[in-house]
Design a protein around this motif. Structure first.
Motif, PDB file in Angstrom:
ATOM      1  N   ALA A   1      40.714  80.568-104.936  1.00  0.00           N
ATOM      2  CA  ALA A   1      40.133  81.339-106.041  1.00  0.00           C
ATOM      3  C   ALA A   1      38.854  80.700-106.557  1.00  0.00           C
ATOM      4  O   ALA A   1      38.111  81.316-107.325  1.00  0.00           O
ATOM      5  CB  ALA A   1      41.143  81.469-107.180  1.00  0.00           C
TER       6      ALA A   1
ATOM      7  N   ILE B   1      36.302  80.230-104.885  1.00  0.00           N
ATOM      8  CA  ILE B   1      35.170  80.902-104.236  1.00  0.00           C
ATOM      9  C   ILE B   1      35.454  82.403-104.248  1.00  0.00           C
ATOM     10  O   ILE B   1      36.430  82.865-103.669  1.00  0.00           O
ATOM     11  CB  ILE B   1      34.959  80.361-102.802  1.00  0.00           C
ATOM     12  CG1 ILE B   1      34.495  78.898-102.908  1.00  0.00           C
ATOM     13  CG2 ILE B   1      33.951  81.205-102.034  1.00  0.00           C
ATOM     14  CD1 ILE B   1      34.149  78.224-101.604  1.00  0.00           C
ATOM     15  N   ASP B   2      34.587  83.138-104.948  1.00  0.00           N
ATOM     16  CA  ASP B   2      34.830  84.570-105.161  1.00  0.00           C
ATOM     17  C   ASP B   2      35.118  85.305-103.867  1.00  0.00           C
ATOM     18  O   ASP B   2      36.018  86.125-103.784  1.00  0.00           O
ATOM     19  CB  ASP B   2      33.622  85.215-105.849  1.00  0.00           C
ATOM     20  CG  ASP B   2      33.514  84.792-107.306  1.00  0.00           C
ATOM     21  OD1 ASP B   2      34.549  84.443-107.896  1.00  0.00           O
ATOM     22  OD2 ASP B   2      32.398  84.809-107.846  1.00  0.00           O
ATOM     23  N   LEU B   3      34.299  85.025-102.854  1.00  0.00           N
ATOM     24  CA  LEU B   3      34.441  85.766-101.603  1.00  0.00           C
ATOM     25  C   LEU B   3      35.800  85.532-100.968  1.00  0.00           C
ATOM     26  O   LEU B   3      36.363  86.416-100.333  1.00  0.00           O
ATOM     27  CB  LEU B   3      33.341  85.368-100.617  1.00  0.00           C
ATOM     28  CG  LEU B   3      31.987  86.031-100.833  1.00  0.00           C
ATOM     29  CD1 LEU B   3      30.924  85.345 -99.975  1.00  0.00           C
ATOM     30  CD2 LEU B   3      32.033  87.519-100.508  1.00  0.00           C
TER      31      LEU B   3
ATOM     32  N   GLN C   1      38.527  84.703-102.727  1.00  0.00           N
ATOM     33  CA  GLN C   1      39.517  85.260-103.637  1.00  0.00           C
ATOM     34  C   GLN C   1      39.671  86.759-103.411  1.00  0.00           C
ATOM     35  O   GLN C   1      40.770  87.293-103.446  1.00  0.00           O
ATOM     36  CB  GLN C   1      39.070  84.976-105.077  1.00  0.00           C
ATOM     37  CG  GLN C   1      39.924  85.603-106.148  1.00  0.00           C
ATOM     38  CD  GLN C   1      41.309  84.972-106.209  1.00  0.00           C
ATOM     39  OE1 GLN C   1      41.598  84.009-105.533  1.00  0.00           O
ATOM     40  NE2 GLN C   1      42.164  85.551-107.024  1.00  0.00           N
ATOM     41  N   ARG C   2      38.527  87.434-103.173  1.00  0.00           N
ATOM     42  CA  ARG C   2      38.575  88.880-102.947  1.00  0.00           C
ATOM     43  C   ARG C   2      39.315  89.176-101.654  1.00  0.00           C
ATOM     44  O   ARG C   2      40.274  89.936-101.635  1.00  0.00           O
ATOM     45  CB  ARG C   2      37.156  89.447-102.891  1.00  0.00           C
ATOM     46  CG  ARG C   2      36.427  89.378-104.212  1.00  0.00           C
ATOM     47  CD  ARG C   2      34.966  89.772-104.033  1.00  0.00           C
ATOM     48  NE  ARG C   2      34.809  91.126-103.547  1.00  0.00           N
ATOM     49  CZ  ARG C   2      34.567  92.183-104.310  1.00  0.00           C
ATOM     50  NH1 ARG C   2      34.477  92.032-105.617  1.00  0.00           N
ATOM     51  NH2 ARG C   2      34.416  93.383-103.792  1.00  0.00           N
TER      52      ARG C   2
ATOM     53  N   GLY D   1      39.274  91.019 -99.186  1.00  0.00           N
ATOM     54  CA  GLY D   1      39.471  92.334 -98.589  1.00  0.00           C
ATOM     55  C   GLY D   1      40.930  92.676 -98.364  1.00  0.00           C
ATOM     56  O   GLY D   1      41.795  92.443 -99.208  1.00  0.00           O
ATOM     57  N   GLY D   2      41.222  93.193 -97.211  1.00  0.00           N
ATOM     58  CA  GLY D   2      42.587  93.599 -96.912  1.00  0.00           C
ATOM     59  C   GLY D   2      43.401  92.458 -96.336  1.00  0.00           C
ATOM     60  O   GLY D   2      44.555  92.622 -95.982  1.00  0.00           O
TER      61      GLY D   2
END
Lengths: 441, 441
Positions: free
Chosen positions: A392, A394-396, A398-399, A401-402
């Motif tokens: 978490a 690093i935003d990328l 944490q996101r 995707g799927g």
């Protein structure tokens, strides 16, 4: 279970080589607990399992360290790195042999100064921990004081580490040369002092075939016979020009590997960095003798050395780990090193699987270093070296995707993760990750 | 000089292509002020020079923003990136064509939802700024609402950005196809609405030759004739299997490039990503027609596409920039993209020089995009897009060994730097760098 510590998080480790297994979780080559508990007693692993099951077995006074939402894995292992080169990472424009002359040797020359060596060694050990590396196989310099410095720095934090004095007595700057007698004597003294001292091990460390006389290589072999528990750590077949020069310098040799073999340097606990330009005879010979390869992808790209043949090495059953090879490599992060490993193999049409990469930096590396009875997984009785990753940060990541399965999340960390996601590094159950230094004015 | 802002820092920018010039500072291809001052009036560059000289020319009431010890450079330019793929960076295991099917198309399908598109577009623009990228040439999806979303997000912060609706009517999932008529009509509407709106430009965006019918490609050519100021943005010769399929699908074509040329898509302001598998005839043709190549090294490694021939492209005088190609690429940081560029070229035995790389991500990219009258350097009258780098935020960069000259420091940032060292990003003189989002619970 007196003195037990418990850590709650998602927990991942290897039980054996996931190999080309498509379902390593199903076949239990890899074990994963989404909500897991890691139990540590007196610095050793006591157990690992689902939190829901293990929690009830704990004494009531045990406080659980809650890393929920984060990932605990075994401490990462760097099988090949040069600590004296930490300040020349990303030096421009050369391939191996010129790079040594232009950057590596001038950097290493400074380690004649024990105080300088101490400062760099302490910084280096901190950087390892900040990157989640808890064991490393480390080149020092030709100076015995450089070995003292790195062993002392590792000792201070309780890090398991392998290092040794570099042996080189030709084809390098005059003021960085030793000679066969001094090399032998200094190595012996260092072995006597450090081998088996706490978590430290010694490696007899000829830089590579080109920079040692036959007499010096013979002395290295003699050290290994006298001290069968120590390591041999060197470079092998990194660069085409190097390979060619080795052929000229040792005209009697069948191959580069044969040079080392001739001097009885090919054996268990022999760690060879790179091994790009080998053939299957070499690989089989390495496997038979119990030697290991340190695959150093970021360095191989940065120095344009070539593309390592992972599949061939695996086919021949050679012991395999990964190395950052800083300062030829560009990052001390084993996560990023694995990312570069994937890129190297994609160019060859091979695949580094997420769990396969993870294995190479944990249990596989431990096997390569003959330390798999001590580190590399969470089997009961092993030393409690582990790290806590917090994607978490690093935003990328944490996101994500799927990609919520552990395999995809792990793989994404090879590219999007680095020291920022290493929240904590534990050595023998003790939290050790230093925060970054204050900005230098 | 009313309304002047002044920024004090080390300042670096290109005046022209440093090319293979060994001394670009001496020849003034690159200009560097160790203690410099950047003057901005009403969002435009007023001047740049040594602080000691310029300070005395300022009105007495001007407050100087002090970034001493830090480095100001022009905002970085990403010549090829897919914003809808920001959440599938580091998706495992495939090469181009399978990667599209398995990861890219499913990710792009979600952009049928305008709200989803808005959220991702805003996140993407923030990430660009956090990485120091102030202009990008961006693929959207086949959905017009995806284009609306990215233009609105860029518009909100005043970012110069090029984008357009993807055209694809065959060889892709049914529910992601448009048809030649709809494609033409929707593109026209978007062009009418957005081309030249603030700092935004439109790009007619056929995905690549394989996914468009000849009728659709003809329609794309027609749009370019009707709107000569818009861009053409597509992929060219990324992957060998792709190249082969293009040959089969357009049996009349002399080369992959010839397909685009045939439909009058090869011209000024045509941006072709990758261009790995070309020959000199293609390159010369691109140069003559004023088209540009976006070199995407991190993607080319990650997808195993191959090694771009920079030297050949330069010999043929093709306009050249670099692209992150996220999500085929593994980082939005143009610094890290240049690091991977160096690695790609080392494997080929070529060199990406520090200033040469810097040029490709600033003034060179601006020329590739025909925006060098507006951005890419600190020439008077240009738009004041610039970033402030603070290498001290990363210990390894701060230490930097013996490498204190600007050239070595810049080069080290390609490997050791990333979004962490981007302290600030200014768009038209306004500070815009968002801090990272709060941790999602």
């Amino acid at each position: 279970m007196s003195n037990v510590s418990a850590y709650r998080a998602s927990i991942l480790h290897c039980l054996r080589d996931p190999g080309d297994d498509n379902e390593p979780l199903a076949s239990a080559a890899v074990e994963y607990f989404e909500d897991g508990l890691l139990l540590v007693v007196d610095g050793y692993i006591e157990g690992v399992g689902p939190a829901s099951e293990l929690i009830n077995t704990l004494p009531t006074d045990v406080q659980i360290v809650d890393y929920k939402g984060q990932l605990i894995i075994p401490g990462l292992i760097d099988c090949h790195v040069h600590y004296p080169q930490v300040d020349i990472i990303a030096s421009y424009g050369e391939r191996l042999l010129d790079w040594l002359e232009k950057y590596a040797y001038p950097a290493e020359r400074k380690f004649v100064d024990a105080n300088y060596a101490k400062e760099v060694a302490e910084f280096f050990v901190e950087e390892l921990l900040r990157n989640g590396t808890t064991t490393a196989c480390v080149f020092a310099t030709v100076h015995p004081q450089s070995v003292e410095a790195i062993f002392e720095a590792a000792s201070k934090v309780g890090m398991r580490l392998i290092s040794g004095k570099v042996l080189m007595d030709r084809n390098c700057p005059e003021d960085l040369r030793d000679d066969p007698q001094t090399a032998y004597k200094q190595s012996r003294q260092l072995i006597e002092k450090w081998q088996g001292h706490g978590r430290l091990s010694y490696a007899v460390t000829p830089r590579f075939a080109l920079t040692s006389s036959e007499k010096q290589l013979r002395g290295a072999g003699r050290l290994l016979q006298e001290y069968p528990d120590v390591y041999l750590h060197t470079h092998l077949a990194e660069n085409e020009e190097e390979v060619e020069q080795v052929g000229r310098q040792f005209p009697w040799s069948r191959s580069y590997l044969d040079v080392y073999e001739n001097f009885e340097l090919l054996r268990e606990r022999s760690i060879f960095a790179h091994c790009i330009h080998l053939n299957d005879d070499d690989r089989k010979q390495m496997a038979e003798q119990g030697a290991a390869i340190a695959f150093c992808p970021s360095s191989n790209l940065f120095l344009g050395s070539g593309l390592f043949e992972l599949h061939a090495a695996r086919q021949c059953n050679v012991r395999l780990g990964v190395g950052s090879d800083v300062g030829g490599g560009t990052s001390l992060s084993m996560l990023r090193t694995l990312g570069d490993g994937y890129k190297v193999l994609q160019l060859r049409g091979e695949k580094l699987t997420p769990f396969g990469g993870f294995y190479l930096a944990t249990l596989g590396a431990a096997k390569a270093l003959y330390l798999d009875d001590k580190i590399g997984s969470f089997a009961k009785g092993k030393e409690a070296d582990f790290i806590v990753l917090d994607p978490a940060r690093i935003d990328l990541l944490q996101r994500g995707g799927g990609t919520n399965d552990i395999c995809s999340r792990l793989f994404a960390m090879f590219f999007l993760g680095d020291d920022r996601i290493v929240r904590e590094a534990y050595l023998m159950g003790q939290a050790r990750r230093p925060t970054r230094r204050a900005k230098i004015a």
